[in-house]
Write a protein that holds these residues in place. Structure first.
Motif, PDB file in Angstrom:
ATOM      1  N   UNK A 150     -37.101  11.708  11.200  1.00 57.78           N
ATOM      2  CA  UNK A 150     -36.253  10.641  11.722  1.00 57.78           C
ATOM      3  C   UNK A 150     -34.801  10.905  11.320  1.00 57.78           C
ATOM      4  N   UNK A 151     -33.847  10.499  12.150  1.00 60.51           N
ATOM      5  CA  UNK A 151     -32.440  10.756  11.819  1.00 60.51           C
ATOM      6  C   UNK A 151     -31.979  10.070  10.536  1.00 60.51           C
ATOM      7  N   UNK A 152     -32.556   8.929  10.227  1.00 61.38           N
ATOM      8  CA  UNK A 152     -32.121   8.206   9.024  1.00 61.38           C
ATOM      9  C   UNK A 152     -32.816   8.695   7.761  1.00 61.38           C
ATOM     10  N   UNK A 153     -33.590   9.767   7.849  1.00 56.25           N
ATOM     11  CA  UNK A 153     -34.318  10.266   6.676  1.00 56.25           C
ATOM     12  C   UNK A 153     -33.375  10.736   5.587  1.00 56.25           C
ATOM     13  N   UNK A 154     -32.261  11.372   5.959  1.00 60.36           N
ATOM     14  CA  UNK A 154     -31.310  11.864   4.964  1.00 60.36           C
ATOM     15  C   UNK A 154     -30.569  10.727   4.274  1.00 60.36           C
ATOM     16  N   UNK A 155     -30.325   9.628   4.976  1.00 60.53           N
ATOM     17  CA  UNK A 155     -29.585   8.525   4.363  1.00 60.53           C
ATOM     18  C   UNK A 155     -30.428   7.754   3.358  1.00 60.53           C
ATOM     19  N   UNK A 156     -31.759   7.838   3.481  1.00 59.37           N
ATOM     20  CA  UNK A 156     -32.632   7.122   2.551  1.00 59.37           C
ATOM     21  C   UNK A 156     -32.874   7.886   1.259  1.00 59.37           C
ATOM     22  N   UNK A 157     -32.506   9.165   1.216  1.00 58.08           N
ATOM     23  CA  UNK A 157     -32.694   9.958   0.013  1.00 58.08           C
ATOM     24  C   UNK A 157     -31.591   9.627  -0.972  1.00 58.08           C
ATOM     25  N   UNK A 158     -31.987   9.286  -2.168  1.00 59.91           N
ATOM     26  CA  UNK A 158     -31.021   8.951  -3.219  1.00 59.91           C
ATOM     27  C   UNK A 158     -31.164   9.988  -4.330  1.00 59.91           C
ATOM     28  N   UNK A 159     -30.091  10.713  -4.571  1.00 60.66           N
ATOM     29  CA  UNK A 159     -30.080  11.720  -5.630  1.00 60.66           C
ATOM     30  C   UNK A 159     -29.752  11.036  -6.949  1.00 60.66           C
TER      31      UNK A 159
END
Length: 164
Positions: A150-159
């Protein structure tokens, strides 16, 4: 039985104890016979042997490879001897399932180690997988299933920084 044979070193600790060959040892002979017994038992149910052989001893058949990148998830399954019509791929609740049937071609064989029958392998995918964007390709006995993220997959990752 001499208990000194159970200890791999003698009292000097630098000269190994002479052991009898594994083929001659009664415990190994019992182990082989038990493996043979279980293999014969499961062969009666048209299941692959799970104990004495390497086939089926892992988590399942077919053997798969799972790759994940920022944009997609790729599952590659080796299905030698099968054709496209023998394979079914489905996705349900983020679980990818590969099903199929391998039909036997030898009739009247006196002895055969070739496996035949139905199989199923399921893989739990991450919630980032987009069920609307999935493709499957079958060539030369290798099934490749590609699932876009999904396109929002990267925004949900919190480093989270790691402090030393």
């Amino acid at each position: 039985m001499d208990f000194r044979n159970l200890i791999p070193w003698n009292r000097d600790r630098n000269v190994p104890v002479v052991r009898q060959r594994e083929d001659d040892h009664p415990v190994f002979a019992l182990h082989r016979e038990m493996n043979r017994l279980f293999d014969d038992f499961f062969r009666g149910f048209d299941l692959p042997a799970r104990f004495g052989s390497s086939f089926g001893a892992s988590s399942g058949w077919p053997n798969i490879e799972l790759n994940e990148s920022d944009k997609e998830i790729r599952v590659v399954a080796e299905l030698p001897g099968l054709e496209q019509k023998d394979v079914d791929v489905s996705l349900d609740n983020d679980v990818l399932t590969i099903r199929g049937e391998k039909k036997g071609s030898s009739t009247g064989a006196v002895y055969s180690e070739r496996w035949q029958g139905t199989f199923q392998r399921s893989v739990q995918l991450s919630p980032d997988a987009d069920p609307e964007k999935i493709t499957a390709d079958f060539r030369n006995g290798v099934l490749t299933v590609t699932i876009a993220k999904r396109p929002d997959a990267q925004t949900r990752v919190r480093r989270i920084p790691v402090n030393g």
